[in-house]
Design a protein around this motif. Structure first.
Motif, PDB file in Angstrom:
ATOM      1  N   TYR A 284      53.211  34.093  13.900  1.00 23.44           N
ATOM      2  CA  TYR A 284      52.421  34.301  15.013  1.00 23.44           C
ATOM      3  C   TYR A 284      50.995  34.825  14.574  1.00 23.44           C
ATOM      4  O   TYR A 284      49.929  34.632  14.977  1.00 23.44           O
ATOM      5  N   CYS A 285      51.272  35.813  13.580  1.00 26.77           N
ATOM      6  CA  CYS A 285      49.799  36.478  13.302  1.00 26.77           C
ATOM      7  C   CYS A 285      50.073  36.670  11.567  1.00 26.77           C
ATOM      8  O   CYS A 285      50.558  37.728  11.021  1.00 26.77           O
ATOM      9  N   PRO A 286      49.637  35.483  10.834  1.00 32.43           N
ATOM     10  CA  PRO A 286      49.841  35.527   9.585  1.00 32.43           C
ATOM     11  C   PRO A 286      49.028  36.491   8.861  1.00 32.43           C
ATOM     12  O   PRO A 286      49.237  36.967   7.746  1.00 32.43           O
ATOM     13  N   GLU A 287      47.701  36.581   9.407  1.00 37.84           N
ATOM     14  CA  GLU A 287      46.623  37.857   8.711  1.00 37.84           C
ATOM     15  C   GLU A 287      47.129  39.112   8.531  1.00 37.84           C
ATOM     16  O   GLU A 287      47.125  39.766   7.707  1.00 37.84           O
ATOM     17  N   ALA A 288      47.639  39.609   9.941  1.00 40.16           N
ATOM     18  CA  ALA A 288      48.080  40.734  10.237  1.00 40.16           C
ATOM     19  C   ALA A 288      49.501  41.029   9.135  1.00 40.16           C
ATOM     20  O   ALA A 288      49.368  42.196   8.640  1.00 40.16           O
ATOM     21  N   ALA A 289      50.063  40.116   9.340  1.00 44.99           N
ATOM     22  CA  ALA A 289      51.417  40.186   8.539  1.00 44.99           C
ATOM     23  C   ALA A 289      51.250  40.359   6.840  1.00 44.99           C
ATOM     24  O   ALA A 289      51.826  40.879   6.156  1.00 44.99           O
ATOM     25  N   PHE A 290      50.194  39.647   6.360  1.00 49.14           N
ATOM     26  CA  PHE A 290      49.503  39.573   5.132  1.00 49.14           C
ATOM     27  C   PHE A 290      49.233  41.108   4.785  1.00 49.14           C
ATOM     28  O   PHE A 290      49.446  41.818   3.777  1.00 49.14           O
ATOM     29  N   PHE A 291      48.358  41.754   5.754  1.00 51.73           N
ATOM     30  CA  PHE A 291      48.001  43.053   5.469  1.00 51.73           C
ATOM     31  C   PHE A 291      49.224  43.996   5.441  1.00 51.73           C
ATOM     32  O   PHE A 291      49.013  45.010   4.572  1.00 51.73           O
ATOM     33  N   PHE A 292      49.990  44.057   6.249  1.00 49.23           N
ATOM     34  CA  PHE A 292      51.277  44.976   6.228  1.00 49.23           C
ATOM     35  C   PHE A 292      52.108  44.768   5.270  1.00 49.23           C
ATOM     36  O   PHE A 292      52.703  45.746   4.631  1.00 49.23           O
ATOM     37  N   GLU A 293      51.976  43.727   4.976  1.00 48.90           N
ATOM     38  CA  GLU A 293      52.909  43.260   3.728  1.00 48.90           C
ATOM     39  C   GLU A 293      52.380  43.719   2.184  1.00 48.90           C
ATOM     40  O   GLU A 293      53.157  44.389   1.311  1.00 48.90           O
ATOM     41  N   HIS A 294      51.044  43.287   2.169  1.00 43.86           N
ATOM     42  CA  HIS A 294      50.599  43.453   0.853  1.00 43.86           C
ATOM     43  C   HIS A 294      49.478  44.467   0.637  1.00 43.86           C
ATOM     44  O   HIS A 294      49.356  45.155  -0.537  1.00 43.86           O
ATOM     45  N   LYS A 295      48.914  44.833   1.600  1.00 37.64           N
ATOM     46  CA  LYS A 295      48.005  45.923   1.936  1.00 37.64           C
ATOM     47  C   LYS A 295      48.560  47.420   1.891  1.00 37.64           C
ATOM     48  O   LYS A 295      48.424  48.333   1.140  1.00 37.64           O
ATOM     49  N   LEU A 296      49.398  47.480   2.905  1.00 37.00           N
ATOM     50  CA  LEU A 296      50.369  48.599   3.033  1.00 37.00           C
ATOM     51  C   LEU A 296      51.680  48.635   2.303  1.00 37.00           C
ATOM     52  O   LEU A 296      51.768  49.825   1.784  1.00 37.00           O
ATOM     53  N   GLY A 297      52.276  47.609   2.381  1.00 40.35           N
ATOM     54  CA  GLY A 297      53.656  47.838   1.769  1.00 40.35           C
ATOM     55  C   GLY A 297      54.699  48.069   2.729  1.00 40.35           C
ATOM     56  O   GLY A 297      54.432  49.117   3.909  1.00 40.35           O
ATOM     57  N   PHE A 298      55.768  47.446   2.923  1.00 37.68           N
ATOM     58  CA  PHE A 298      56.970  47.774   3.901  1.00 37.68           C
ATOM     59  C   PHE A 298      57.420  49.134   3.932  1.00 37.68           C
ATOM     60  O   PHE A 298      57.746  49.714   4.943  1.00 37.68           O
ATOM     61  N   GLU A 299      57.258  49.826   2.655  1.00 38.05           N
ATOM     62  CA  GLU A 299      57.884  51.128   2.660  1.00 38.05           C
ATOM     63  C   GLU A 299      57.064  52.192   3.395  1.00 38.05           C
ATOM     64  O   GLU A 299      57.555  53.403   3.617  1.00 38.05           O
ATOM     65  N   LYS A 300      55.927  51.766   3.779  1.00 37.18           N
ATOM     66  CA  LYS A 300      54.902  52.755   4.278  1.00 37.18           C
ATOM     67  C   LYS A 300      55.314  53.003   6.126  1.00 37.18           C
ATOM     68  O   LYS A 300      54.640  53.885   6.644  1.00 37.18           O
ATOM     69  N   TRP A 301      55.585  51.636   6.607  1.00 30.86           N
ATOM     70  CA  TRP A 301      55.776  51.757   8.081  1.00 30.86           C
ATOM     71  C   TRP A 301      57.168  51.209   8.528  1.00 30.86           C
ATOM     72  O   TRP A 301      57.354  51.437   9.576  1.00 30.86           O
ATOM     73  N   SER A 302      57.970  50.734   7.594  1.00 29.71           N
ATOM     74  CA  SER A 302      59.253  50.370   8.190  1.00 29.71           C
ATOM     75  C   SER A 302      60.398  51.352   8.304  1.00 29.71           C
ATOM     76  O   SER A 302      60.271  51.878   6.834  1.00 29.71           O
ATOM     77  N   LYS A 303      61.406  51.202   8.860  1.00 30.19           N
ATOM     78  CA  LYS A 303      62.315  52.068   8.807  1.00 30.19           C
ATOM     79  C   LYS A 303      63.417  51.703   7.854  1.00 30.19           C
ATOM     80  O   LYS A 303      63.887  52.388   7.081  1.00 30.19           O
ATOM     81  N   ALA A 304      63.647  50.490   7.685  1.00 28.12           N
ATOM     82  CA  ALA A 304      64.503  49.677   6.688  1.00 28.12           C
ATOM     83  C   ALA A 304      63.935  49.898   5.416  1.00 28.12           C
ATOM     84  O   ALA A 304      64.793  49.996   4.373  1.00 28.12           O
ATOM     85  N   TYR A 305      62.897  49.900   4.908  1.00 27.90           N
ATOM     86  CA  TYR A 305      62.435  50.341   3.561  1.00 27.90           C
ATOM     87  C   TYR A 305      61.886  51.405   3.002  1.00 27.90           C
ATOM     88  O   TYR A 305      61.258  51.690   2.087  1.00 27.90           O
ATOM     89  N   PHE A 306      61.694  52.281   4.124  1.00 30.17           N
ATOM     90  CA  PHE A 306      61.185  53.664   3.863  1.00 30.17           C
ATOM     91  C   PHE A 306      62.243  54.374   2.760  1.00 30.17           C
ATOM     92  O   PHE A 306      63.372  54.423   2.792  1.00 30.17           O
ATOM     93  N   PHE A 307      61.653  55.005   1.988  1.00 31.62           N
ATOM     94  CA  PHE A 307      62.369  55.637   0.732  1.00 31.62           C
ATOM     95  C   PHE A 307      63.087  56.832   1.090  1.00 31.62           C
ATOM     96  O   PHE A 307      64.136  56.915   0.393  1.00 31.62           O
ATOM     97  N   ASP A 308      63.071  57.477   2.173  1.00 31.90           N
ATOM     98  CA  ASP A 308      64.007  58.368   2.548  1.00 31.90           C
ATOM     99  C   ASP A 308      64.172  58.457   4.244  1.00 31.90           C
ATOM    100  O   ASP A 308      63.999  57.214   4.671  1.00 31.90           O
ATOM    101  N   ASN A 309      64.615  59.288   4.657  1.00 31.82           N
ATOM    102  CA  ASN A 309      65.254  59.279   6.188  1.00 31.82           C
ATOM    103  C   ASN A 309      63.846  59.737   7.060  1.00 31.82           C
ATOM    104  O   ASN A 309      63.603  61.025   6.732  1.00 31.82           O
ATOM    105  N   ARG A 310      63.503  59.021   8.131  1.00 31.09           N
ATOM    106  CA  ARG A 310      62.544  59.379   8.846  1.00 31.09           C
ATOM    107  C   ARG A 310      62.957  59.905  10.097  1.00 31.09           C
ATOM    108  O   ARG A 310      62.149  60.349  11.095  1.00 31.09           O
TER     109      ARG A 310
END
Length: 283
Positions: free
Chosen positions: A134-160
């Motif tokens: 639904y939102c390809p441009e936004a998804a590209f930003f979250f995946e490649h500009k920010l990185g999953f590890e910065k905002w997702s619980k599943a890929y965060f390096f430690d326990n949030r």
């Protein structure tokens, strides 16, 4: 104190203006636990770096320490300079606001929330692919500009610790709305008085529960999990002492006690480790 610190800053409205920076965490009862306050002329690299350098005397640096903030560049620069092993994640709510305003994905931003709060990479992938459709441009930003590890619980390096936003810090800012018009000395005197009274009440409450093994909030979670778990059936099919098959509530799940995720049908079952004990919670 839980090792997740929310960072935020708010404007002062007195004669000299300026900013009030704050670091806030939660205790084991999920109560807001203010750590430090700091008054600066404005939010920039020098102010935030000095703030984090002073904070190190209270919150010791380490790989298990996590900061949550908005995407202000000076916050990220200050954490990088003062805290090397510590992790840094972004507030999910601020990212959602950016998604609605700048990417015009108001109708589908809930898909981003589902992906951010997903426990396992498999669950994350399912929601993120749907969001990407639904939102390809936004998804590209979250995946490649920010990185999953910065905002997702599943890929965060430690326990949030399920702290996905800076709401606890902003709640303190809202609590101190009157103090933001005071002179600097009066601001800190009022903060010390107000939180001193709150801590006094909490201490009296905890002393009443000192004979219990767990704090009341944790005890309630364990009791609820045990009650719900009474309706589950567990079988050890493979013979492995750490792998079990759980039946109940219209679903079947395979659970590995040493892994963070489990495979299941219809909906997920999440295990909650607690001092060597494992409860199964449906969500």
């Amino acid at each position: 104190m839980r090792k997740v610190i929310a960072i935020d800053g708010t404007h002062l409205y007195g004669k000299y203006e300026g900013m009030l920076l704050s670091a806030v965490a939660r205790d084991t009862e999920n109560h807001i636990y203010p750590i430090a306050f700091f008054v600066v002329d404005k939010k920039n690299d020098a102010s935030w770096t000095f703030f984090f350098e002073k904070l190190k005397s209270i919150a010791v640096d380490g790989p298990n320490l996590c900061f949550i903030s908005d995407r202000h560049k000076s916050i990220a620069n200050g954490i990088t300079k003062a805290y090397d092993p510590a992790q840094h994640g972004y507030c999910m709510r601020h990212l959602g606001k950016n998604l609605r305003v700048n990417h015009h994905c108001r109708e589908h931003f809930y898909l981003f929330y589902n992906a951010a709060k997903a426990y396992s990479p498999k669950e994350f992938s399912y929601h993120f692919v749907e969001f990407k459709n639904y939102c390809p441009e936004a998804a590209f930003f979250f995946e490649h500009k920010l990185g999953f590890e910065k905002w997702s619980k599943a890929y965060f390096f430690d326990n949030r610790c399920d702290v996905m936003t800076t709401n606890i810090a902003e709640s303190v800012n809202a609590m101190l709305i009157d103090e933001r018009e005071y002179p600097v000395a009066s601001i800190f005197n009022s903060i010390a008085k107000r939180f001193g009274e709150i801590f006094k009440e909490r201490r009296a409450y905890v002393l009443k529960c000192k004979d219990k093994k767990f704090v009341p909030t944790t005890e309630k979670i364990l009791r609820d999990n045990m009650s719900e778990g009474n309706f589950f059936y567990v079988k050890n099919i493979s013979g492995d002492e750490r792998q079990y098959t759980v039946f109940g509530s219209g679903c079947t799940a395979k659970v590995d006690l040493l892994e963070r995720s489990c495979s299941c049908r219809k909906f997920d079952l999440v295990k909650i480790p607690c001092d060597g004990l494992f409860a199964i919670e449906a969500r």
